[in-house]
Design a protein around this motif. Structure first.
Motif, PDB file in Angstrom:
ATOM      1  N   ASP A  47     -14.498  44.476 -58.632  1.00 19.07           N
ATOM      2  CA  ASP A  47     -14.809  45.411 -57.556  1.00 19.07           C
ATOM      3  C   ASP A  47     -15.905  46.379 -57.984  1.00 19.07           C
ATOM      4  O   ASP A  47     -16.130  46.622 -59.173  1.00 19.07           O
ATOM      5  CB  ASP A  47     -13.548  46.171 -57.147  1.00 19.07           C
ATOM      6  CG  ASP A  47     -12.668  45.360 -56.214  1.00 19.07           C
ATOM      7  OD1 ASP A  47     -13.204  44.845 -55.217  1.00 19.07           O
ATOM      8  OD2 ASP A  47     -11.460  45.235 -56.475  1.00 19.07           O
ATOM      9  N   HIS A  48     -16.568  46.957 -56.989  1.00 23.14           N
ATOM     10  CA  HIS A  48     -17.688  47.850 -57.246  1.00 23.14           C
ATOM     11  C   HIS A  48     -17.226  49.162 -57.869  1.00 23.14           C
ATOM     12  O   HIS A  48     -16.555  49.975 -57.221  1.00 23.14           O
ATOM     13  CB  HIS A  48     -18.436  48.146 -55.944  1.00 23.14           C
ATOM     14  CG  HIS A  48     -19.118  46.957 -55.354  1.00 23.14           C
ATOM     15  ND1 HIS A  48     -20.290  46.451 -55.859  1.00 23.14           N
ATOM     16  CD2 HIS A  48     -18.789  46.160 -54.302  1.00 23.14           C
ATOM     17  CE1 HIS A  48     -20.665  45.389 -55.144  1.00 23.14           C
ATOM     18  NE2 HIS A  48     -19.754  45.189 -54.199  1.00 23.14           N
ATOM     19  N   ASP A  49     -17.581  49.348 -59.133  1.00 24.49           N
ATOM     20  CA  ASP A  49     -17.359  50.614 -59.833  1.00 24.49           C
ATOM     21  C   ASP A  49     -15.898  51.076 -59.801  1.00 24.49           C
ATOM     22  O   ASP A  49     -15.622  52.277 -59.823  1.00 24.49           O
ATOM     23  CB  ASP A  49     -18.265  51.710 -59.258  1.00 24.49           C
ATOM     24  CG  ASP A  49     -19.743  51.402 -59.480  1.00 24.49           C
ATOM     25  OD1 ASP A  49     -20.104  51.071 -60.621  1.00 24.49           O
ATOM     26  OD2 ASP A  49     -20.526  51.496 -58.521  1.00 24.49           O
ATOM     27  N   THR A  50     -14.969  50.131 -59.758  1.00 28.10           N
ATOM     28  CA  THR A  50     -13.556  50.472 -59.820  1.00 28.10           C
ATOM     29  C   THR A  50     -12.762  49.289 -60.364  1.00 28.10           C
ATOM     30  O   THR A  50     -13.144  48.127 -60.169  1.00 28.10           O
ATOM     31  CB  THR A  50     -13.004  50.873 -58.429  1.00 28.10           C
ATOM     32  OG1 THR A  50     -11.606  51.206 -58.548  1.00 28.10           O
ATOM     33  CG2 THR A  50     -13.150  49.745 -57.426  1.00 28.10           C
ATOM     34  N   VAL A  51     -11.661  49.604 -61.027  1.00 28.31           N
ATOM     35  CA  VAL A  51     -10.747  48.571 -61.530  1.00 28.31           C
ATOM     36  C   VAL A  51      -9.382  48.679 -60.851  1.00 28.31           C
ATOM     37  O   VAL A  51      -8.404  48.123 -61.331  1.00 28.31           O
ATOM     38  CB  VAL A  51     -10.595  48.690 -63.070  1.00 28.31           C
ATOM     39  CG1 VAL A  51     -11.895  48.317 -63.774  1.00 28.31           C
ATOM     40  CG2 VAL A  51     -10.166  50.107 -63.484  1.00 28.31           C
ATOM     41  N   ALA A  52      -9.347  49.376 -59.726  1.00 30.17           N
ATOM     42  CA  ALA A  52      -8.073  49.659 -59.061  1.00 30.17           C
ATOM     43  C   ALA A  52      -7.364  48.416 -58.546  1.00 30.17           C
ATOM     44  O   ALA A  52      -6.147  48.433 -58.344  1.00 30.17           O
ATOM     45  CB  ALA A  52      -8.296  50.652 -57.918  1.00 30.17           C
ATOM     46  N   GLY A  53      -8.084  47.324 -58.314  1.00 29.60           N
ATOM     47  CA  GLY A  53      -7.452  46.129 -57.774  1.00 29.60           C
ATOM     48  C   GLY A  53      -6.792  45.246 -58.809  1.00 29.60           C
ATOM     49  O   GLY A  53      -6.061  44.312 -58.452  1.00 29.60           O
ATOM     50  N   ILE A  54      -7.017  45.519 -60.079  1.00 32.67           N
ATOM     51  CA  ILE A  54      -6.562  44.587 -61.115  1.00 32.67           C
ATOM     52  C   ILE A  54      -5.047  44.640 -61.317  1.00 32.67           C
ATOM     53  O   ILE A  54      -4.382  43.594 -61.357  1.00 32.67           O
ATOM     54  CB  ILE A  54      -7.305  44.872 -62.432  1.00 32.67           C
ATOM     55  CG1 ILE A  54      -8.793  44.562 -62.242  1.00 32.67           C
ATOM     56  CG2 ILE A  54      -6.722  44.049 -63.579  1.00 32.67           C
ATOM     57  CD1 ILE A  54      -9.673  45.037 -63.370  1.00 32.67           C
TER      58      ILE A  54
END
Length: 296
Positions: A47-54
Motif C-alpha cells: 500500500d501507498h506509504d502505509t503498512v496498515a493492511g499487512i
C-alpha cells in the motif's frame, strides 16, 4: 478437521498489490482470498506509504488456513528530477521504528498535498473535495485516486482516467506538486527495516528511453536492489527492454499486477512471468520471500 491445501512448488508470484489501507478497493481479507482464488501463491501487499493492511491480511490467512505466502511490503512515493517515482519495499519489518517514523513523515506530506488539491478544487468551484476524499479513504492513506473517485461521483467526469486528464494531471486545476522524499531516503528506509527496494513500474512514468536509463542507473547507484520487469499489461517489447536494463544495472527482476480492483486488463497474478536472463528477486533475496516447504 479440514484437509490442508496441497503444497504448490511453482506458485505465482504477485509482488505489488493494494488494499483499502490506501487506494485499493478490497479489504485485506478480501484481497488475500481473491489471490488464492486466482492461484497466486506469493503475494506482497504494498500500500501507498502505509503498512496498515499487512496485519489484518496475515490474520485472515491464518484464520482460514489459506495456501498463501504473504510478503510484507510498502510502496513509497519519491521525487526525482521533478518526476514522482514509486519505490516498493519487499520483506520489510512493518513494526521497525525507523520505518514507522519514516512513514509518519510521508503521511504528513500526503495530507499536506491533499489539502492543497482540495484548496485548488475549491477555487474551481468544486467544494467538499477533502472531506469527500477522506471519506472514501476511510482511515487509509489518502491518494489522488480518492479525489478522482470523488470527482467521478460528483459527475465531473465519467471515469478515473478522465479525472486525471482534466483535473489532477500536471498543469490542471486540481494538480498540486508533490513534496516527497528522495529515492535514496526511500531505499534507506526499506533497508533499515530489513527489506529490499524495488523500482516500481518503470515504464509508466512517461520517460524517454534515455531518461528511463538515467532513472534506473540512479536507482542502482543509490543502493536499489531490483526493478519491476513484468506487469499484467505492457506495451509490446517493454518487458524485454526492462529485462535488459535490469541486467545492465545488476538489478534483480520483480513482477506484480499493481492490483487495485478487478478489471479486464489488470488482475491478481495475470500474465506475470519474467523473461530469460534475469534473476528473480525471490531467488536473489530468498530471506525476504520464502515459500514454506510441505510438512512431513
Amino acid at each position: 478437521m479440514a484437509e490442508p491445501f496441497p503444497y504448490n512448488p511453482f506458485p505465482i508470484y504477485d509482488l505489488h498489490s493494494h488494499t483499502r489501507a490506501s487506494d485499493g478497493m478490497l479489504t485485506p481479507d478480501e484481497l488475500v482470498n481473491r489471490a488464492v482464488a486466482r492461484r497466486v501463491g506469493v503475494l506482497a501487499i504494498t500500500d501507498h506509504d502505509t503498512v496498515a493492511g499487512i496485519a489484518p491480511a496475515r490474520q485472515a490467512i491464518e484464520k482460514d488456513g489459506l495456501p498463501l505466502q504473504l510478503v510484507a511490503g510498502v510502496e513509497i512515493s519519491t521525487l526525482w528530477e521533478n518526476h514522482e517515482i514509486h519505490i516498493v519495499g519487499l520483506g520489510v519489518d512493518e513494526h521497525h521504528p525507523d520505518l514507522t517514523a519514516f512513514l509518519h513523515e510521508q503521511h504528513q506530506r500526503r495530507m499536506a498535498r491533499a489539502e492543497l488539491i482540495a484548496e485548488r478544487l475549491e477555487k474551481a468551484h468544486i467544494p467538499g473535495a477533502l472531506e469527500g476524499a477522506l471519506a472514501l479513504a476511510d482511515g487509509g492513506a489518502i491518494t489522488r485516486g480518492h479525489f478522482a473517485r470523488f470527482l467521478v461521483a460528483q459527475g465531473k467526469a465519467e471515469n478515473m482516467a478522465q479525472v486525471f486528464k482534466n483535473y489532477l494531471a500536471r498543469g490542471k486545476t486540481g494538480y498540486a506538486p508533490p513534496q516527497w522524499c528522495t529515492i535514496k531516503q526511500a531505499i534507506d528506509a526499506v533497508h533499515h527495516s530489513g527489506g529490499r527496494s524495488v523500482l516500481a513500474h518503470p515504464g509508466r512514468y512517461g520517460l524517454s528511453a534515455k531518461w528511463l536509463k538515467r532513472l534506473v542507473a540512479h536507482f542502482s547507484e543509490e543502493g536499489g536492489d531490483a526493478m519491476e520487469v513484468a506487469q499484467c499489461q505492457q506495451p509490446p517489447h517493454e518487458r524485454s527492454q526492462l529485462a535488459r536494463y535490469a541486467q545492465d544495472y545488476h538489478l534483480a527482476a520483480s513482477q506484480g499486477s499493481d492490483f487495485h480492483q478487478a478489471c479486464p486488463w489488470i488482475e491478481l497474478g495475470k500474465n506475470l512471468w519474467l523473461p530469460g536472463g534475469v534473476e528473480a528477486v525471490w531467488l536473489r533475496f530468498p530471506h525476504i520471500i520464502q515459500v514454506a516447504a510441505p510438512q512431513a
